[in-house]
Design an enzyme around this catalytic site. Structure first.
Site, mmCIF file in Angstrom:
data_model
loop_
_atom_site.group_PDB
_atom_site.id
_atom_site.type_symbol
_atom_site.label_atom_id
_atom_site.label_comp_id
_atom_site.label_asym_id
_atom_site.label_seq_id
_atom_site.Cartn_x
_atom_site.Cartn_y
_atom_site.Cartn_z
ATOM 1 N N ARG A 18 0.835 -1.215 0.000
ATOM 2 C CA ARG A 18 0.000 0.000 0.000
ATOM 3 C C ARG A 18 0.864 1.257 0.000
ATOM 4 O O ARG A 18 0.550 2.234 -0.685
ATOM 5 C CB ARG A 18 -0.950 0.012 1.203
ATOM 6 N N ASN A 36 -6.610 -2.567 2.484
ATOM 7 C CA ASN A 36 -6.628 -4.024 2.532
ATOM 8 C C ASN A 36 -8.065 -4.513 2.646
ATOM 9 O O ASN A 36 -8.857 -3.951 3.400
ATOM 10 C CB ASN A 36 -5.858 -4.545 3.749
#
Length: 97
Positions: A18, A36
């Protein structure tokens, strides 16, 4: 405005993916969010006025192109499902918790 939703599969959680996405997006001027999912995937909403930048960003997420010579070092992307999306405009690119 070009907007897409991406669902990224593979080893993409717990490996800094990320943060790699955020850095890559910001370098290209892409706005959006990344987070997520409970099923082990990572979801991305991305928007830009420049279609070529969005294509470049998608290639970086897929691991097909590096971002300023960098690839996500520990992630292993196995699939990216990308589709046009409709969502409110963003003013930055960050992680959604």
């Amino acid at each position: 405005m070009f907007k897409v939703k991406m669902i990224v599969s593979g080893r993409v959680q717990g490996v800094g993916f990320r943060y790699f996405v955020i850095i890559s997006a910001r370098e290209l001027g892409i706005l959006g969010r990344v987070w997520n999912n409970d099923d082990g995937t990572v979801e991305i909403l991305a928007q830009t006025e420049d279609e070529k930048k969005l294509e470049e960003f998608t290639a970086i997420v897929r691991g097909e192109k590096s971002s300023k010579g960098r690839l996500s070092p520990f992630a292993k992307v196995t699939d990216v499902k990308s589709s046009p999306a409709n969502f409110p405009d963003f003013t930055d690119f960050n992680i959604k918790y």
